[in-house]
Structure formats: C-alpha cells, structure tokens
Design a protein around this motif. Structure first.
Motif, PDB file in Angstrom:
ATOM      1  N   LYS A 280      52.400 -27.327   7.325  1.00  0.00           N
ATOM      2  CA  LYS A 280      51.024 -27.662   7.702  1.00  0.00           C
ATOM      3  C   LYS A 280      50.265 -26.407   8.131  1.00  0.00           C
ATOM      4  CE  LYS A 280      50.380 -31.164  10.396  1.00  0.00           C
ATOM      5  NZ  LYS A 280      50.550 -32.047  11.583  1.00  0.00           N
ATOM      6  N   GLU A 281      50.917 -25.573   8.933  1.00  0.00           N
ATOM      7  CA  GLU A 281      50.283 -24.343   9.417  1.00  0.00           C
ATOM      8  C   GLU A 281      49.944 -23.400   8.267  1.00  0.00           C
ATOM      9  OE1 GLU A 281      49.024 -21.387  12.268  1.00  0.00           O
ATOM     10  OE2 GLU A 281      49.340 -23.556  12.422  1.00  0.00           O
ATOM     11  N   LEU A 282      50.849 -23.290   7.312  1.00  0.00           N
ATOM     12  CA  LEU A 282      50.670 -22.370   6.188  1.00  0.00           C
ATOM     13  C   LEU A 282      49.832 -22.975   5.068  1.00  0.00           C
ATOM     14  CD1 LEU A 282      54.334 -21.008   6.044  1.00  0.00           C
ATOM     15  CD2 LEU A 282      52.316 -19.778   6.885  1.00  0.00           C
ATOM     16  N   LYS A 283      49.517 -24.287   5.191  1.00  0.00           N
ATOM     17  CA  LYS A 283      48.684 -24.992   4.206  1.00  0.00           C
ATOM     18  C   LYS A 283      49.266 -24.915   2.790  1.00  0.00           C
ATOM     19  CE  LYS A 283      44.315 -24.575   6.758  1.00  0.00           C
ATOM     20  NZ  LYS A 283      44.922 -24.121   8.019  1.00  0.00           N
ATOM     21  N   VAL A 284      50.569 -25.114   2.697  1.00  0.00           N
ATOM     22  CA  VAL A 284      51.218 -25.100   1.386  1.00  0.00           C
ATOM     23  C   VAL A 284      51.110 -26.476   0.752  1.00  0.00           C
ATOM     24  CG1 VAL A 284      52.818 -23.327   2.169  1.00  0.00           C
ATOM     25  CG2 VAL A 284      53.525 -25.726   2.246  1.00  0.00           C
ATOM     26  N   ASP A 285      51.317 -26.559  -0.564  1.00  0.00           N
ATOM     27  CA  ASP A 285      51.233 -27.854  -1.238  1.00  0.00           C
ATOM     28  C   ASP A 285      52.526 -28.648  -1.050  1.00  0.00           C
ATOM     29  OD1 ASP A 285      53.122 -26.830  -3.078  1.00  0.00           O
ATOM     30  OD2 ASP A 285      51.577 -26.283  -4.529  1.00  0.00           O
ATOM     31  N   ASP A 286      52.495 -29.898  -1.475  1.00  0.00           N
ATOM     32  CA  ASP A 286      53.634 -30.783  -1.267  1.00  0.00           C
ATOM     33  C   ASP A 286      54.897 -30.267  -1.946  1.00  0.00           C
ATOM     34  OD1 ASP A 286      52.063 -32.470   0.216  1.00  0.00           O
ATOM     35  OD2 ASP A 286      51.760 -33.945  -1.376  1.00  0.00           O
ATOM     36  N   ASP A 287      54.755 -29.728  -3.146  1.00  0.00           N
ATOM     37  CA  ASP A 287      55.935 -29.269  -3.874  1.00  0.00           C
ATOM     38  C   ASP A 287      56.654 -28.157  -3.117  1.00  0.00           C
ATOM     39  OD1 ASP A 287      55.294 -31.082  -5.803  1.00  0.00           O
ATOM     40  OD2 ASP A 287      55.036 -29.633  -7.434  1.00  0.00           O
ATOM     41  N   LYS A 288      55.891 -27.247  -2.518  1.00  0.00           N
ATOM     42  CA  LYS A 288      56.530 -26.161  -1.767  1.00  0.00           C
ATOM     43  C   LYS A 288      57.229 -26.707  -0.525  1.00  0.00           C
ATOM     44  CE  LYS A 288      56.074 -21.369  -0.489  1.00  0.00           C
ATOM     45  NZ  LYS A 288      55.271 -20.139  -0.665  1.00  0.00           N
ATOM     46  N   LEU A 289      56.623 -27.691   0.135  1.00  0.00           N
ATOM     47  CA  LEU A 289      57.270 -28.314   1.281  1.00  0.00           C
ATOM     48  C   LEU A 289      58.571 -28.992   0.861  1.00  0.00           C
ATOM     49  CD1 LEU A 289      57.581 -29.419   4.132  1.00  0.00           C
ATOM     50  CD2 LEU A 289      55.909 -31.195   3.565  1.00  0.00           C
TER      51      LEU A 289
END
Length: 425
Positions: A280-289
């Motif tokens: 959430k902090e890094l604002k990555v997309d779902d796939d990266k999470l």
C-alpha cells in the motif's frame, strides 16, 4: 526436477498450507476432532475423554475459543465442537454458533463428565477425543497436523486408520525438501498468478480485515495500538503494528477468520500483513503484491519445514523473516538482497520461545517483523552478519538448516520445561 514440475510442487505446497481458520488452530483442531466424533456417534455424547500431547496443552491453555463467550481451555474447545461444530467446515468448525448453542456449551461444561489426559503416544502433535453415549462410543484421533485425522473407531470397529503416518510423510502431501530461496524467488517471479491468485486474495482479505479490527478496537494487550501511539504512523511501525493487532484480536476470541500458514494463524498474519502494508505504501499493483506474498509465505514454510509444526521455537519468527524477504522483493531486491535479509533477521531473533498461544504472541510478532525489516535495511546499508557469527553459517540454506536443527532438536528440553512451568500455574 524440471522447472514445470518444480512450479507444480510449489503451487501444491501453497494450497496445502494456505487455508482459512477461525481462532487459534490448536483449540480449533480439538473442536474439529470433537465435532467429527459427534458426527460419527450420531447422538449427543454423555461423557468425553480428551487426550492431548503436551504441546497441544501448551497452545490451548491460555487462548480464548471463539464463539463461546470468552471460554478458554481444552474442555471448552471440545464441547464447542460437540454442541455447535460442523465437521465439514474443518478449521472453521465453530464459525457459526448461535446464542442458544453458547448457552448449551456452558451447561454441558458444568453438567457432563469431561476429562483431560496427557497423551501417551509420544507424538508432539496429538489429539484424541473419546465420546460415549450409553453403550456406544467413538474415538477420533488427529496427529501431526491440524486437519490430519489418523484414526476413527466406532464401537470397536475401525472406520479409518493411518497406521504408518509420521510427521515427515503425513504432515504434508508434497515434498518440502525441494524448497530453496533461489527456487522460491524464481517461482514467485514467473508463476502464472491465475493458479494461486484466489488463495492469495483470500489471505489479503481475511488477514488485513482482522488486523484492522485489532487496531480499531480493544483486543488482548493492544500491542498494535501501543506501537502506533508510541512511535507513530511510519511504514515500518505500521507493518509490525497491524500484524500484532491481528494476533491480539484472534488470541482474544475475535470471530473473524484468518488464512493460516504452516498450521498457524499468527504465522499467516505475520507473513502477510506487513507485506500488504508495504505494498500500500509503495502503491504497487495487485500482481506485484501477490508475488511478494508468494515469497513471504514460501520462505516462512521453508524455514518451518525443518523445525516442525510445534516447537519451543516461536513460529512467528519464521514468518517475520518471511515478511522481511517479501518486503525486500517489493523494494526491488533480488536473490542476494533476500538471502541476506533472511540471514540477518535470523541472527537477530532466533531463539525467542513459544510458550503457548496468548496475547504476548502479538509482542513477539512485532519483534519478528522488526527483525525482518532490519535485516533488509542492514544489507541496504552495506552491513551483514557473517558465517561464524553464532549459529549463522555461510549460505542462506545452511543457516536455515541450522535454524531447523535449533528449533527441532536443540530446544526440545526447553519445550518440556516451558510446559512444566505452564502446568504448574
């Protein structure tokens, strides 16, 4: 093993390890065995005898059984399974309990013959429920891990028997020995996410929901709230605070499910919530999470394979180290960064003891997550622990192997002393 077979094995491992559960998994396993005994008996038992191994007693003694009105202990877990359990729901066996059933649980506890005995099987993980009604009787045994029913006997007729089971062969379906940190990273970065997305999304939804509940309301020792009130809203603090809060809620009877890892909801929370918070902090997309969670979960499982399901070695440590690995990957780290994160974190917090499930687990989770993050930050700043520094040896796989030896063999006597201390109180 070729790459396709290796990927298939990692997928199987994930699906075997990530499953939903409500409440601490040891009392829930007792409730599951009891519900199965009631189902097979097909009538309300008049008398119950519960046999439990020392480690089961340790992990059930101090934790609230969900949906029981804040009842604790082995007897409460078994009776909840008898009165209100649905064996078909496995580790969500007592997820639906109405007010009448809660009242019946308390009435049964006060009026029926319920006894608890120490298991004589010699197994670390062993639960046996004997249920009696008139001339009828049923025995249900769960051994080695939480859903592994090894024996069902009704009126002296054997309905199910796994006589050759052992922890290595029966606790999992897929060979864990193939796991390596390098292989985990390769799998996480290249697997078709459609094959694992459903379980990972459920882990995100369940675990972050209970973590948020733990922050918003008063549960247990409120470790998460203390962390936020004391050290603020920095991402490193939020990561450990939310993970701790989820543990405080579930240890205190919160009626929300979690996705477990390595048989533990606390490990499931610790491996996932800090990674979710960083994503959430890094604002990555779902796939990266999803891929970061694959690394965190599998690094946790890899460490726990050598230690075993129950030990005097706190399992949250393995999961905090796993979270550190996932966070390192989210920040752009590759094999070298992740391997050093793991070794550094293990050097810091290995040896924290497991003294059963209870609110202080939340504090241990906070320490484990902090160590995982510090392990990564050390390497970013050009610092590391080296082979020969205590139990650290050269190579991440060798250090993980040492941790397995420490947890399974070295802390065996520690485990016995902890259990003696707990039973004296």
């Amino acid at each position: 093993m070729n790459n396709t077979n290796q990927h298939s094995a990692y997928i199987d491992i994930l699906h075997e390890e990530l499953m939903p559960a409500m409440g601490c998994t040891e009392p829930i396993a007792i409730a599951y065995a009891a519900a199965m005994a009631k189902k097979v008996l097909d009538e309300m038992p008049e008398r119950i005898v519960i046999e439990a191994s020392d480690n089961i007693i340790k992990n059930v003694k101090s934790v609230v059984v969900p949906n029981t009105g804040n009842l604790k202990g082995i007897e409460a877990a078994a009776v909840a399974g008898i009165i209100a359990g649905d064996a078909d729901k496995v580790l969500e066996v007592i997820s639906v309990v109405n007010d009448d059933e809660r009242a019946s649980i308390k009435e049964y506890l006060s009026s029926k013959d319920i006894s608890v005995k120490a298991s004589q099987s010699g197994l670390i993980f062993d639960i046996t429920i004997h249920a009696y009604c008139g001339d009828s009787s049923v025995t249900v045994q769960i051994s080695h891990f939480h859903t592994n029913i090894t024996r069902i006997v009704k009126n002296n007729e054997v309905l199910r028997m796994n006589s050759d089971c052992d922890e290595v062969n029966m606790s999992t379906k897929t060979d864990r020995s193939l796991m390596t940190v390098h292989g985990i990273i390769d799998f996480a970065e290249s697997v078709d996410l459609a094959k694992v997305k459903e379980a990972l999304q459920q882990q995100i939804d369940f675990n972050y929901t209970i973590a948020t509940e733990g922050i918003k309301n008063s549960w247990g020792a409120n470790v998460g709230s203390v962390l936020l009130n004391t050290w603020g809203n920095d991402i490193k603090n939020r990561a450990r605070a939310f993970a701790a809060a989820g543990s405080d809620a579930r240890m205190s009877g919160c009626e929300l499910p979690v996705m477990i890892v390595s048989g533990s909801g606390n490990q499931g929370l610790t491996a996932s919530v800090p990674v979710i918070e960083y994503a959430k902090e890094l604002k990555v997309d779902d796939d990266k999470l999803y891929r970061a969670l694959l690394i965190s979960n599998l690094v946790t499982i890899h460490q726990k394979t050598g230690i075993g399901r129950l030990s005097a070695y706190c399992g949250a440590i393995s999961a905090g180290v796993g979270a550190g690995a996932g966070i390192a990957w989210l920040n752009g780290g590759g094999y070298k960064e992740i391997a050093h994160t793991i070794v550094n974190a293990l050097a810091i917090v290995s040896g924290i003891v497991c003294d059963g499930a209870k609110p202080s687990c939340a504090g241990k989770i906070a320490s484990a997550v902090e160590a995982g993050i510090l392990g990564y930050e050390m390497y970013k700043n050009g610092q590391q622990f080296y082979g020969g520094d205590g139990i650290v040896v050269k190579g991440v796989e060798n250090t993980i192997k040492n941790i397995g030896r420490l947890g399974k063999i070295g802390m065996r006597e520690t485990d016995q002393e902890i259990i003696k201390m707990m039973l004296e109180n």
